[in-house]
Enzyme design. Structure first.
Site, PDB file in Angstrom:
ATOM      1  N   SER A  91       0.802  -1.214   0.000  1.00 46.07           N
ATOM      2  CA  SER A  91       0.000   0.000   0.000  1.00 46.07           C
ATOM      3  C   SER A  91       0.837   1.268   0.000  1.00 46.07           C
ATOM      4  CB  SER A  91      -0.927   0.014   1.214  1.00 46.07           C
ATOM      5  OG  SER A  91      -0.170  -0.063   2.408  1.00 46.07           O
ATOM      6  N   GLY A  92       2.160   1.144   0.044  1.00 44.92           N
ATOM      7  CA  GLY A  92       3.000   2.328   0.096  1.00 44.92           C
ATOM      8  C   GLY A  92       3.434   2.683   1.499  1.00 44.92           C
ATOM      9  N   LEU A  93       3.315   1.754   2.438  1.00 41.04           N
ATOM     10  CA  LEU A  93       3.716   1.987   3.829  1.00 41.04           C
ATOM     11  C   LEU A  93       4.989   1.226   4.174  1.00 41.04           C
ATOM     12  CD1 LEU A  93       0.181   1.647   5.444  1.00 41.04           C
ATOM     13  CD2 LEU A  93       1.393   3.764   4.922  1.00 41.04           C
ATOM     14  N   ALA A 101       9.758  -3.657   3.603  1.00 37.93           N
ATOM     15  CA  ALA A 101      10.830  -3.505   4.583  1.00 37.93           C
ATOM     16  C   ALA A 101      10.422  -4.078   5.931  1.00 37.93           C
ATOM     17  CB  ALA A 101      11.214  -2.031   4.728  1.00 37.93           C
ATOM     18  N   ASP A 105      13.356   3.372   4.831  1.00 39.28           N
ATOM     19  CA  ASP A 105      12.345   2.438   5.336  1.00 39.28           C
ATOM     20  C   ASP A 105      12.865   1.644   6.524  1.00 39.28           C
ATOM     21  OD1 ASP A 105      10.963   3.378   3.172  1.00 39.28           O
ATOM     22  OD2 ASP A 105      11.197   1.570   1.975  1.00 39.28           O
TER      23      ASP A 105
END
Length: 426
Positions: free
Chosen positions: A143-145, A149, A192
């Site tokens: 989701s881009g969070l 990582a 990240d």
């Protein structure tokens, strides 16, 4: 504190029971890695060029319950993906680019193998595998969070714990970078990993990605406040576009990194520093101003984003420290606009979602989350208007992109979070 709302006792209990069933061991023997997702309010896209960034975690993320396997076997099960992943810790791991195409595309266990690869490359001795169950907060993977990582760090910490290895956060930052860069072939920096491993609840983490030094930025919002009250002035609103694809299979990110390096090389050569590592952090602001006219349109835009974003980070530190959420929010939104205009990431639904957030009552500021090539935006929102803001975003985006809104898990376009803590084993 606010971060303790995740994971819940029920989530922990469920994960531990699954591992107990898989291994035949007692629930009390099961350990759990908690690896949170991260956001980057300021410092977008400049970590790989040695820029400065501001980051924090949220109270959502990855749970990896595990027990040492008492042999060299690794057996993993997922809450999101079908099938078991099995391999041995004494099997030599090769970079993903060396794998057969069928194996590369089908296995959800690549991050687990990547963790083993990183540990092997750095000479860590592993005699114990793990039996584990991994799950992510519902609907937030890819989701881009920085869920990737968080997954990599979870596997590293579980393998280290099972083998009684004492590994510092700074070492794990480098190990996870090996997973991302050497094993998976991404050209990202250390943002990240650093955010997930170093963050401290209630603070922003300021990272210099050139020196790899970090400091914690306190805020006047915390003065005299109990830990349970620290986040009560704002909430973090995550908004999902429904547009998804996996970053490791998308060339856009690596292309932008290459463009930044090309811009740095042109500027350094123009200043007579041809032998210097071509990263924009090696280009002083005065050199940039003197020679930026030599950059063609795309490269000029990438460099402009880098230098303007670095400036926003330093201004953001002052705004956060003084408790000025209005000014902090303006900087976040300016970062979002530069990501669109200068870094040229995002797609039409993402840009529409960003624009909806900018006009949402109570939102201080908004921008894309993660690399911006997939489907999430973040916003800082006044805690007193957070619920109304969530409903507004849900309603407006569903009108703008009705089909994509339905593709978001559960149809939940907007989600409220609070600040989180660092990754840990419990």
């Amino acid at each position: 504190m606010g971060a303790s709302s995740w994971p819940s006792a029920a989530e922990l209990s469920d994960a531990k029971k699954k591992v107990a069933e898989m291994s035949g061991r007692d629930v009390a023997d099961v350990r759990v890695v908690i690896s949170p997702y991260r956001i980057c309010p300021l410092g977008a896209h400049i970590d790989h060029q040695g820029g400065t960034v501001l980051a924090m975690t949220v109270n959502k993320g990855i749970i990896l319950a595990f027990v040492p396997s008492c042999d060299r076997q690794v057996v993993l099960r997922s809450g999101q993906f079908a099938g078991d992943v099995k391999f041995r810790v004494d099997e030599e791991q090769l970079p993903r680019s060396s794998m057969p195409v069928k194996e590369k595309d089908s296995s959800w266990g690549c991050y687990a193998r990547g963790a083993l690869y990183a540990l092997q490359k750095t000479g860590k001795k592993l005699n114990e595998g793990i039996i584990g169950f991994i799950s992510g907060s519902d609907g937030l993977d890819s989701s881009g969070l920085s869920s990737s990582a968080a997954v990599g760090i979870a596997y590293l910490m579980a393998l280290e714990s099972a083998n009684n290895l004492c590994v510092s956060p700074s070492e794990n930052i480098e190990l996870d970078k090996l997973i991302e860069n050497a094993y998976l072939g991404l050209r990202n920096g250390i943002l990240d990993q650093s955010a997930i491993l170093l963050s401290k609840y209630g603070y922003l983490t300021l990272m210099d990605c050139k020196t790899k030094e970090h400091t914690f930025v306190s805020s006047s919002m915390l003065n005299g406040a109990k830990s349970s009250e620290r986040a009560n002035k704002y909430k973090i609103l995550l908004a999902f576009s429904g547009a998804k694809h996996c970053l490791k299979d998308n060339p856009g990110y690596n292309c932008r990194v290459a463009e930044c390096q090309k811009a740095a090389k042109i500027l350094l050569c123009a200043s007579g520093a041809e032998s210097v590592d071509p990263r924009l952090c090696e280009v002083g602001p005065s050199i940039y101003e003197a020679y930026k006219h030599k950059l063609k349109e795309n490269l000029a835009k990438r460099a402009e984003h880098y230098f303007s974003e670095n400036k926003r980070v330093h201004e953001g530190v002052k705004a956060w420290a003084s408790g000025n959420l209005v000014e902090f929010g303006k900087l976040i939104s300016a970062s979002g606009l530069s990501s669109i205009q200068n870094y040229e990431c995002g797609c039409e639904p993402m840009i529409q979602l960003y624009e909806i957030l900018l006009r949402t009552p109570g939102v201080f500021g908004a921008r894309f989350s993660g690399a911006g090539f997939r489907g999430c935006c973040l916003a800082f929102v006044d805690a007193n208007q957070a619920e109304a803001a969530t409903a507004f975003v849900q309603r407006e985006y569903s009108k703008t992109q009705p089909e994509l809104a339905l593709q978001v898990p559960g149809g939940r376009v907007a989600l409220l979070c609070e600040a989180g803590d660092s990754a840990r084993v419990i």
